[in-house]
Design a protein around this motif. Structure first.
Motif, PDB file in Angstrom:
ATOM      1  N   GLY A  94      48.855  29.779  43.239  1.00  0.00           N
ATOM      2  CA  GLY A  94      48.944  31.050  43.895  1.00  0.00           C
ATOM      3  C   GLY A  94      48.880  30.860  45.325  1.00  0.00           C
ATOM      4  N   VAL A  95      48.507  32.012  46.046  1.00  0.00           N
ATOM      5  CA  VAL A  95      48.648  32.082  47.572  1.00  0.00           C
ATOM      6  C   VAL A  95      47.274  32.447  48.086  1.00  0.00           C
ATOM      7  N   ALA A  96      46.762  31.488  48.927  1.00  0.00           N
ATOM      8  CA  ALA A  96      45.565  31.705  49.651  1.00  0.00           C
ATOM      9  C   ALA A  96      45.719  31.643  51.273  1.00  0.00           C
ATOM     10  N   GLU A  97      44.669  32.376  51.714  1.00  0.00           N
ATOM     11  CA  GLU A  97      44.465  32.597  53.344  1.00  0.00           C
ATOM     12  C   GLU A  97      43.625  31.159  53.524  1.00  0.00           C
ATOM     13  N   GLN A  98      44.056  30.675  54.822  1.00  0.00           N
ATOM     14  CA  GLN A  98      43.187  29.658  55.336  1.00  0.00           C
ATOM     15  C   GLN A  98      43.684  29.353  56.767  1.00  0.00           C
ATOM     16  N   HIS A  99      42.317  29.463  57.673  1.00  0.00           N
ATOM     17  CA  HIS A  99      42.763  29.329  59.005  1.00  0.00           C
ATOM     18  C   HIS A  99      43.697  30.388  59.586  1.00  0.00           C
ATOM     19  N   GLY A 100      43.674  31.552  59.218  1.00  0.00           N
ATOM     20  CA  GLY A 100      44.605  32.667  59.630  1.00  0.00           C
ATOM     21  C   GLY A 100      46.053  32.685  59.154  1.00  0.00           C
ATOM     22  N   SER A 101      46.202  31.688  58.264  1.00  0.00           N
ATOM     23  CA  SER A 101      47.768  31.431  57.559  1.00  0.00           C
ATOM     24  C   SER A 101      47.720  31.581  56.108  1.00  0.00           C
ATOM     25  N   THR A 102      48.721  31.977  55.563  1.00  0.00           N
ATOM     26  CA  THR A 102      48.946  31.960  54.186  1.00  0.00           C
ATOM     27  C   THR A 102      49.627  30.938  53.774  1.00  0.00           C
ATOM     28  N   HIS A 103      49.010  30.267  52.571  1.00  0.00           N
ATOM     29  CA  HIS A 103      49.910  29.097  51.992  1.00  0.00           C
ATOM     30  C   HIS A 103      49.692  29.152  50.469  1.00  0.00           C
ATOM     31  N   ALA A 104      50.746  28.634  49.988  1.00  0.00           N
ATOM     32  CA  ALA A 104      51.053  28.568  48.419  1.00  0.00           C
ATOM     33  C   ALA A 104      50.439  27.251  47.916  1.00  0.00           C
ATOM     34  N   TYR A 105      49.589  27.303  47.031  1.00  0.00           N
ATOM     35  CA  TYR A 105      48.745  26.068  46.299  1.00  0.00           C
ATOM     36  C   TYR A 105      49.131  26.001  44.873  1.00  0.00           C
ATOM     37  N   ARG A 106      49.002  24.759  44.654  1.00  0.00           N
ATOM     38  CA  ARG A 106      49.277  24.339  43.257  1.00  0.00           C
ATOM     39  C   ARG A 106      48.054  23.226  42.904  1.00  0.00           C
ATOM     40  N   PHE A 107      47.599  23.398  41.826  1.00  0.00           N
ATOM     41  CA  PHE A 107      46.332  22.608  41.359  1.00  0.00           C
ATOM     42  C   PHE A 107      46.535  22.208  39.801  1.00  0.00           C
ATOM     43  N   ASP A 108      46.567  20.869  39.685  1.00  0.00           N
ATOM     44  CA  ASP A 108      46.786  20.480  38.351  1.00  0.00           C
ATOM     45  C   ASP A 108      45.866  19.263  38.007  1.00  0.00           C
ATOM     46  N   ALA A 109      44.937  19.374  36.796  1.00  0.00           N
ATOM     47  CA  ALA A 109      44.086  18.525  36.476  1.00  0.00           C
ATOM     48  C   ALA A 109      44.296  17.986  35.081  1.00  0.00           C
ATOM     49  N   ILE A 110      43.738  16.734  34.954  1.00  0.00           N
ATOM     50  CA  ILE A 110      43.476  16.381  33.413  1.00  0.00           C
ATOM     51  C   ILE A 110      42.109  16.214  33.295  1.00  0.00           C
ATOM     52  N   TYR A 111      41.470  16.510  32.210  1.00  0.00           N
ATOM     53  CA  TYR A 111      40.030  16.294  31.902  1.00  0.00           C
ATOM     54  C   TYR A 111      40.026  14.693  31.153  1.00  0.00           C
ATOM     55  N   LEU A 112      38.919  13.872  31.792  1.00  0.00           N
ATOM     56  CA  LEU A 112      38.806  12.606  31.379  1.00  0.00           C
ATOM     57  C   LEU A 112      37.692  12.495  30.468  1.00  0.00           C
ATOM     58  N   ASP A 113      36.556  13.087  30.853  1.00  0.00           N
ATOM     59  CA  ASP A 113      35.336  12.965  29.914  1.00  0.00           C
ATOM     60  C   ASP A 113      34.698  14.198  30.054  1.00  0.00           C
ATOM     61  N   ILE A 114      34.016  14.540  28.919  1.00  0.00           N
ATOM     62  CA  ILE A 114      33.227  16.000  28.837  1.00  0.00           C
ATOM     63  C   ILE A 114      32.021  15.485  27.812  1.00  0.00           C
ATOM     64  N   ILE A 115      31.015  15.724  28.578  1.00  0.00           N
ATOM     65  CA  ILE A 115      29.660  15.713  27.267  1.00  0.00           C
ATOM     66  C   ILE A 115      29.020  17.001  27.727  1.00  0.00           C
ATOM     67  N   GLU A 116      29.135  17.879  26.400  1.00  0.00           N
ATOM     68  CA  GLU A 116      28.694  18.936  26.643  1.00  0.00           C
ATOM     69  C   GLU A 116      27.268  19.349  27.280  1.00  0.00           C
ATOM     70  N   ASN A 117      27.215  20.191  28.347  1.00  0.00           N
ATOM     71  CA  ASN A 117      26.083  20.715  29.046  1.00  0.00           C
ATOM     72  C   ASN A 117      25.297  19.459  29.920  1.00  0.00           C
ATOM     73  N   GLU A 118      26.376  18.313  29.943  1.00  0.00           N
ATOM     74  CA  GLU A 118      25.813  17.155  30.885  1.00  0.00           C
ATOM     75  C   GLU A 118      26.821  16.674  31.801  1.00  0.00           C
ATOM     76  N   ARG A 119      28.078  16.543  31.451  1.00  0.00           N
ATOM     77  CA  ARG A 119      29.085  16.034  32.466  1.00  0.00           C
ATOM     78  C   ARG A 119      30.480  16.558  32.167  1.00  0.00           C
ATOM     79  N   ILE A 120      31.283  16.330  33.237  1.00  0.00           N
ATOM     80  CA  ILE A 120      32.632  16.668  33.368  1.00  0.00           C
ATOM     81  C   ILE A 120      33.088  15.818  34.255  1.00  0.00           C
TER      82      ILE A 120
END
Length: 154
Positions: free
Chosen positions: A62-88
């Motif tokens: 999407g697009v976000a404002e940072q330091h008075g300028s508009t920037h197009a951002y992309r975030f891509d993640a992969i989940y490596l470890d998940i323990i419910e209610n304890e760790r991600i």
């Protein structure tokens, strides 16, 4: 031509939320809840999806404002470890305005606290070619954890 360089940095942020571990974990694991705080500033037209399981992926742009300028951002993640209610644990990379700006490993640990839940977030990052820096990322992450408080402590 861009000067090629990598700045490595690690930061740790800790917060205590007046909410159960289950509720804090759900704010990360439930897509609609996460959008309320993680993507709270995302404008119309932003896209996101999440497959919350080990090996699953999350994507947003999407697009976000940072330091008075508009920037197009992309975030891509992969989940490596998940323990419910304890760790991600997840690895992610980010682009801004078509430039690959960072690659990071994030660990989130949840423990009981007398007031509710203690969250410890540690991020190990490689910030690329001067497009990003550790202080900006740490400040942005702190802002996200404040937004998380508004969701889980309501």
């Amino acid at each position: 031509m861009t000067d090629r360089n990598v700045v490595h940095a690690t930061f740790t942020l800790q917060r205590t939320y007046r909410a159960s571990r289950h509720k804090v974990f759900a704010a990360f694991s439930d897509f609609k809840t996460k959008q309320k705080w993680f993507g709270s500033d995302a404008p119309e037209g932003a896209a996101a999806n999440m497959d919350f399981r080990v090996g699953g992926r999350e994507h947003s742009h999407g697009v976000a404002e940072q330091h008075g300028s508009t920037h197009a951002y992309r975030f891509d993640a992969i989940y490596l470890d998940i323990i419910e209610n304890e760790r991600i644990i997840y690895a992610y990379d980010m682009d801004a305005d078509g430039n690959h700006i960072s690659a990071s490993l994030t660990t989130i640990e949840l423990t009981d606290a007398p007031e509710g839940t203690h969250l410890k977030l540690t991020e190990q990052g490689a910030y690329l070619d001067g497009f990003d820096d550790p202080k900006i990322r740490e400040d942005g992450t702190a802002g996200l954890l404040s937004a998380l408080a508004r969701i889980v402590e309501d």
